[in-house]
Design a protein around this motif. Structure first.
Motif, PDB file in Angstrom:
ATOM      1  N   ALA A  54      52.698  29.299  50.745  1.00  0.00           N
ATOM      2  CA  ALA A  54      51.881  30.489  50.522  1.00  0.00           C
ATOM      3  C   ALA A  54      50.710  30.162  49.608  1.00  0.00           C
ATOM      4  CB  ALA A  54      52.726  31.591  49.901  1.00  0.00           C
ATOM      5  N   ALA A  55      49.554  30.706  49.915  1.00  0.00           N
ATOM      6  CA  ALA A  55      48.374  30.547  49.075  1.00  0.00           C
ATOM      7  C   ALA A  55      48.090  31.870  48.367  1.00  0.00           C
ATOM      8  CB  ALA A  55      47.176  30.133  49.920  1.00  0.00           C
ATOM      9  N   LEU A  56      47.799  31.765  47.084  1.00  0.00           N
ATOM     10  CA  LEU A  56      47.493  32.947  46.273  1.00  0.00           C
ATOM     11  C   LEU A  56      46.051  33.363  46.541  1.00  0.00           C
ATOM     12  CD1 LEU A  56      48.101  34.932  43.916  1.00  0.00           C
ATOM     13  CD2 LEU A  56      47.477  33.073  42.348  1.00  0.00           C
ATOM     14  N   GLY A  57      45.886  34.574  47.082  1.00  0.00           N
ATOM     15  CA  GLY A  57      44.548  34.972  47.528  1.00  0.00           C
ATOM     16  C   GLY A  57      44.030  36.251  46.925  1.00  0.00           C
ATOM     17  N   PHE A  58      42.742  36.437  47.153  1.00  0.00           N
ATOM     18  CA  PHE A  58      42.074  37.683  46.771  1.00  0.00           C
ATOM     19  C   PHE A  58      40.868  37.793  47.698  1.00  0.00           C
ATOM     20  CE2 PHE A  58      42.196  40.463  42.814  1.00  0.00           C
ATOM     21  CZ  PHE A  58      41.590  41.521  43.454  1.00  0.00           C
ATOM     22  N   HIS A  59      41.062  38.470  48.831  1.00  0.00           N
ATOM     23  CA  HIS A  59      40.031  38.485  49.874  1.00  0.00           C
ATOM     24  C   HIS A  59      38.781  39.209  49.387  1.00  0.00           C
ATOM     25  CE1 HIS A  59      38.099  38.832  53.753  1.00  0.00           C
ATOM     26  NE2 HIS A  59      39.038  38.071  54.277  1.00  0.00           N
ATOM     27  N   PRO A  60      37.582  38.638  49.643  1.00  0.00           N
ATOM     28  CA  PRO A  60      36.350  39.278  49.160  1.00  0.00           C
ATOM     29  C   PRO A  60      36.190  40.721  49.650  1.00  0.00           C
ATOM     30  CG  PRO A  60      35.861  37.495  50.728  1.00  0.00           C
ATOM     31  CD  PRO A  60      37.301  37.362  50.326  1.00  0.00           C
ATOM     32  N   LEU A 103      34.030  38.295  40.943  1.00  0.00           N
ATOM     33  CA  LEU A 103      35.454  38.001  41.147  1.00  0.00           C
ATOM     34  C   LEU A 103      35.646  36.520  41.484  1.00  0.00           C
ATOM     35  CD1 LEU A 103      38.462  38.759  41.713  1.00  0.00           C
ATOM     36  CD2 LEU A 103      37.759  39.282  44.058  1.00  0.00           C
ATOM     37  N   PHE A 104      34.847  36.014  42.414  1.00  0.00           N
ATOM     38  CA  PHE A 104      34.994  34.626  42.843  1.00  0.00           C
ATOM     39  C   PHE A 104      34.696  33.661  41.687  1.00  0.00           C
ATOM     40  CE2 PHE A 104      33.520  31.152  45.975  1.00  0.00           C
ATOM     41  CZ  PHE A 104      34.801  30.662  46.091  1.00  0.00           C
ATOM     42  N   ARG A 105      33.657  34.000  40.899  1.00  0.00           N
ATOM     43  CA  ARG A 105      33.317  33.159  39.750  1.00  0.00           C
ATOM     44  C   ARG A 105      34.487  33.111  38.761  1.00  0.00           C
ATOM     45  NH1 ARG A 105      28.912  35.702  37.737  1.00  0.00           N
ATOM     46  NH2 ARG A 105      27.407  34.462  38.916  1.00  0.00           N
ATOM     47  N   TYR A 106      35.074  34.282  38.536  1.00  0.00           N
ATOM     48  CA  TYR A 106      36.217  34.392  37.618  1.00  0.00           C
ATOM     49  C   TYR A 106      37.398  33.562  38.136  1.00  0.00           C
ATOM     50  CZ  TYR A 106      39.914  36.670  34.903  1.00  0.00           C
ATOM     51  OH  TYR A 106      40.973  36.916  34.080  1.00  0.00           O
TER      52      TYR A 106
END
Ligand code: MN
Length: 242
Positions: A54-60, A103-106
């Motif tokens: 599983a990959a930990l994600g946060f979809h844009p 978010l992506f930068r963080y």
């Protein structure tokens, strides 16, 4: 050996049936997620499948409405060997994209502090801002379903990016040309299931086999050699992940 390096196992109507098919086919799968909460659920689903990670994600696309889950991302990061799906999607208004970029930068900052990770990256209509941020990331980046320009592809290649390509990337000449320009030793196969159709059916990880003849065609090679190259690439990537 089959590899699906980008599938949303938790989004299938019956994830357990899909996982069973994966186990039967001995396929290696990166089960990407769209929120940190989904990472927990996906880990439960795949607990008994050693070839599925599983990959930990946060979809844009969810950056705005789920921003409150950011704490969870940080909390789960130490245990996560893979990150994704993360990145930027250019099909939104300026305010939303600003939130996505922040978010992506963080996420990149946190992943850097955690020692870097293998990351499955979304860059739809946003290859340049995505690469701008990846320049500051010390992970191993796999650009999923890359659809930027030839110049953006060149830049990604120079940055050492990897690419995961799905069956739909062979349906247009523009996209096939991009795949043809990607370094052979940095390509993996993917489905992006269940968000993609395979004919009349919803695509499943085992359908990555349909990519082999397409790549064989582009590389002037045969199906067996392509399968061996993808397997080699995957094993090289695992060295980074462990
Ligand atoms: Mn996806």
């Amino acid at each position: 050996m089959l590899v699906d390096f980008h599938a949303h196992i938790d989004l299938y109507k019956s994830p357990k049936a899909v996982i069973q098919n994966c186990n039967k086919a001995n396929i290696y799968v990166l089960a990407v997620t769209t929120t940190p909460k989904a990472w927990v659920g996906t880990n439960n689903l795949i607990a008994k499948s050693s070839r599925i990670k599983a990959a930990l994600g946060f979809h844009p696309e969810l950056a705005k409405e789920r921003l409150k889950d950011l704490e969870l991302f940080e909390q789960f990061l130490p245990a996560a060997r893979y990150i994704g799906e993360v990145g930027i999607d250019g099909r939104f208004d300026a305010e939303h994209i600003k939130i996505q970029i922040n978010l992506f930068r963080y996420i990149i900052e946190k992943v850097n502090k955690a020692g870097g990770r293998v990351m499955s990256i979304h860059s739809r209509q946003a290859a340049t801002p995505t690469l701008d941020l990846l320049q500051k990331s010390n992970g191993l980046h796999v650009l999923h379903w890359f659809s930027g320009t030839k110049l953006e592809l060149e830049r990604a290649i120079n940055m050492g990016c990897w690419f995961s390509v799905g069956p739909q990337m062979f349906s247009s000449k523009r996209s096939r040309d991009l795949v043809a320009s990607m370094p052979k030793d940095k390509i993996l196969t993917e489905t992006d299931g269940p968000l993609v159709q395979n004919g009349k059916n919803i695509i499943e990880p085992v359908d990555v086999a349909s990519i082999f003849p397409e790549l064989a065609n582009i590389w002037g090679s045969n199906r067996k050699d392509v399968e061996a190259i993808i397997a080699d690439n995957f094993l090289n990537l695992l060295r980074f992940a462990s």
